[in-house]
Write a protein that holds these residues in place. Structure first.
Motif, PDB file in Angstrom:
ATOM      1  N   ALA A   4       5.702   8.064  13.349  1.00  0.00           N
ATOM      2  CA  ALA A   4       7.125   7.899  13.009  1.00  0.00           C
ATOM      3  C   ALA A   4       7.872   9.216  13.155  1.00  0.00           C
ATOM      4  N   GLY A   5       7.188  10.327  12.924  1.00  0.00           N
ATOM      5  CA  GLY A   5       7.818  11.639  13.019  1.00  0.00           C
ATOM      6  C   GLY A   5       8.384  11.940  14.393  1.00  0.00           C
ATOM      7  N   GLY A   6       7.825  11.329  15.434  1.00  0.00           N
ATOM      8  CA  GLY A   6       8.334  11.547  16.789  1.00  0.00           C
ATOM      9  C   GLY A   6       9.792  11.143  16.931  1.00  0.00           C
ATOM     10  N   ALA A   7      10.163  10.004  16.332  1.00  0.00           N
ATOM     11  CA  ALA A   7      11.553   9.548  16.410  1.00  0.00           C
ATOM     12  C   ALA A   7      12.477  10.497  15.654  1.00  0.00           C
ATOM     13  N   PHE A   8      12.024  11.010  14.520  1.00  0.00           N
ATOM     14  CA  PHE A   8      12.841  11.942  13.743  1.00  0.00           C
ATOM     15  C   PHE A   8      12.939  13.298  14.431  1.00  0.00           C
ATOM     16  N   LYS A   9      11.858  13.717  15.068  1.00  0.00           N
ATOM     17  CA  LYS A   9      11.890  14.993  15.794  1.00  0.00           C
ATOM     18  C   LYS A   9      12.882  14.914  16.949  1.00  0.00           C
ATOM     19  N   ALA A  15      12.050  17.884   9.981  1.00  0.00           N
ATOM     20  CA  ALA A  15      11.830  18.654   8.749  1.00  0.00           C
ATOM     21  C   ALA A  15      12.382  17.889   7.544  1.00  0.00           C
ATOM     22  N   GLU A  16      13.549  17.295   7.696  1.00  0.00           N
ATOM     23  CA  GLU A  16      14.146  16.533   6.596  1.00  0.00           C
ATOM     24  C   GLU A  16      13.309  15.295   6.282  1.00  0.00           C
ATOM     25  N   PHE A  17      12.823  14.607   7.319  1.00  0.00           N
ATOM     26  CA  PHE A  17      11.951  13.450   7.131  1.00  0.00           C
ATOM     27  C   PHE A  17      10.703  13.863   6.356  1.00  0.00           C
ATOM     28  N   PHE A  18      10.110  14.980   6.755  1.00  0.00           N
ATOM     29  CA  PHE A  18       8.917  15.457   6.061  1.00  0.00           C
ATOM     30  C   PHE A  18       9.225  15.770   4.603  1.00  0.00           C
ATOM     31  N   GLU A  19      10.318  16.467   4.343  1.00  0.00           N
ATOM     32  CA  GLU A  19      10.647  16.863   2.973  1.00  0.00           C
ATOM     33  C   GLU A  19      10.843  15.646   2.067  1.00  0.00           C
ATOM     34  N   VAL A  20      11.504  14.620   2.564  1.00  0.00           N
ATOM     35  CA  VAL A  20      11.689  13.402   1.763  1.00  0.00           C
ATOM     36  C   VAL A  20      10.337  12.737   1.529  1.00  0.00           C
ATOM     37  N   PHE A  21       9.535  12.606   2.582  1.00  0.00           N
ATOM     38  CA  PHE A  21       8.208  11.996   2.457  1.00  0.00           C
ATOM     39  C   PHE A  21       7.342  12.804   1.493  1.00  0.00           C
ATOM     40  N   ASN A  22       7.407  14.109   1.613  1.00  0.00           N
ATOM     41  CA  ASN A  22       6.621  14.980   0.738  1.00  0.00           C
ATOM     42  C   ASN A  22       7.039  14.814  -0.724  1.00  0.00           C
ATOM     43  N   ALA A  23       8.331  14.786  -0.978  1.00  0.00           N
ATOM     44  CA  ALA A  23       8.826  14.661  -2.346  1.00  0.00           C
ATOM     45  C   ALA A  23       8.501  13.295  -2.957  1.00  0.00           C
ATOM     46  N   LYS A  24       8.600  12.253  -2.164  1.00  0.00           N
ATOM     47  CA  LYS A  24       8.410  10.896  -2.686  1.00  0.00           C
ATOM     48  C   LYS A  24       6.959  10.426  -2.651  1.00  0.00           C
ATOM     49  N   ILE A  25       6.155  10.940  -1.718  1.00  0.00           N
ATOM     50  CA  ILE A  25       4.787  10.437  -1.550  1.00  0.00           C
ATOM     51  C   ILE A  25       3.742  11.506  -1.845  1.00  0.00           C
ATOM     52  N   PHE A  26       3.714  12.567  -1.043  1.00  0.00           N
ATOM     53  CA  PHE A  26       2.637  13.556  -1.157  1.00  0.00           C
ATOM     54  C   PHE A  26       2.593  14.225  -2.517  1.00  0.00           C
ATOM     55  N   SER A  27       3.744  14.598  -3.060  1.00  0.00           N
ATOM     56  CA  SER A  27       3.748  15.292  -4.349  1.00  0.00           C
ATOM     57  C   SER A  27       3.358  14.367  -5.498  1.00  0.00           C
ATOM     58  N   ALA A  40       6.414  21.417   6.418  1.00  0.00           N
ATOM     59  CA  ALA A  40       7.255  20.869   7.482  1.00  0.00           C
ATOM     60  C   ALA A  40       6.905  21.465   8.849  1.00  0.00           C
ATOM     61  N   GLY A  41       6.632  22.753   8.898  1.00  0.00           N
ATOM     62  CA  GLY A  41       6.301  23.392  10.178  1.00  0.00           C
ATOM     63  C   GLY A  41       5.028  22.844  10.788  1.00  0.00           C
ATOM     64  N   VAL A  42       4.000  22.683   9.969  1.00  0.00           N
ATOM     65  CA  VAL A  42       2.735  22.130  10.453  1.00  0.00           C
ATOM     66  C   VAL A  42       2.942  20.673  10.878  1.00  0.00           C
ATOM     67  N   PHE A  43       3.720  19.926  10.097  1.00  0.00           N
ATOM     68  CA  PHE A  43       4.010  18.540  10.434  1.00  0.00           C
ATOM     69  C   PHE A  43       4.702  18.435  11.795  1.00  0.00           C
ATOM     70  N   ILE A  44       5.740  19.214  12.003  1.00  0.00           N
ATOM     71  CA  ILE A  44       6.491  19.167  13.264  1.00  0.00           C
ATOM     72  C   ILE A  44       5.589  19.547  14.436  1.00  0.00           C
ATOM     73  N   HIS A  45       4.762  20.560  14.228  1.00  0.00           N
ATOM     74  CA  HIS A  45       3.821  20.950  15.280  1.00  0.00           C
ATOM     75  C   HIS A  45       2.814  19.827  15.544  1.00  0.00           C
TER      76      HIS A  45
END
Length: 153
Positions: A4-9, A15-27, A40-45
């Motif tokens: 899914a990150g491909g569409a957001f990239k 980065a914003e997609f990751f931050e929301v996912f991180n705040a709502k799911i990973f954390s 976010a940097g590792v995710f985008i890479h």
């Protein structure tokens, strides 16, 4: 998430997609013996690497539809094309100290998972192929993070 990150990239919002996912799911996720160490940097890479690896896969057949592309990406991420993708596209989890120091077993398991992730991630980044777990990269990383001293590998 990488698929899914491909569409957001593409839209400049990875980065914003990751931050929301991180705040709502990973954390809020209780990780077995650890905590997520993804940023976010590792995710985008990782999103970029998944697309790069996909372009090098020749045995998937023609990828005419979006469903074909998703299926091929899933095959990569689930390890059907090698351990480098299985480990490198996983979520890095490291031992956590929230409830006190990890036990020796928790520490060993966490460091082994981190070693596997680093091994796969490095091979994907450098576009090299390794022989799991017996290649020079495995030995270098395990020595650097001290896994060899744990007697597990």
């Amino acid at each position: 998430m990488l698929i899914a990150g491909g569409a957001f990239k593409h839209r400049g919002l990875a980065a914003e997609f990751f931050e929301v996912f991180n705040a709502k799911i990973f954390s809020r996720t209780v990780w077995e013996n650890g905590q997520c160490e993804l940023d976010a940097g590792v995710f985008i890479h990782g999103v970029s690497m998944l697309n790069d690896v996909l372009s090098n896969v020749v045995d998937e057949g023609p990828l005419h539809s979006q469903d074909d592309i998703y299926r091929a990406k899933q095959h990569l991420m689930y390890g059907k094309k090698g351990f480098d993708c299985l480990f490198g596209f996983s979520i890095p989890v490291v031992p956590a100290w929230k409830a006190g120091p990890p036990t020796r077993s928790q520490y060993q398991d966490g460091m082994l998972k981190l070693l596997q992730w680093l091994w796969g991630w490095t091979h994907l980044r450098t576009q090299t192929m390794g022989r799991f777990p017996h290649d020079d990269l495995w030995e270098r990383i395990s020595t650097q993070i001290g896994v060899g001293r744990l007697g597990r590998i």
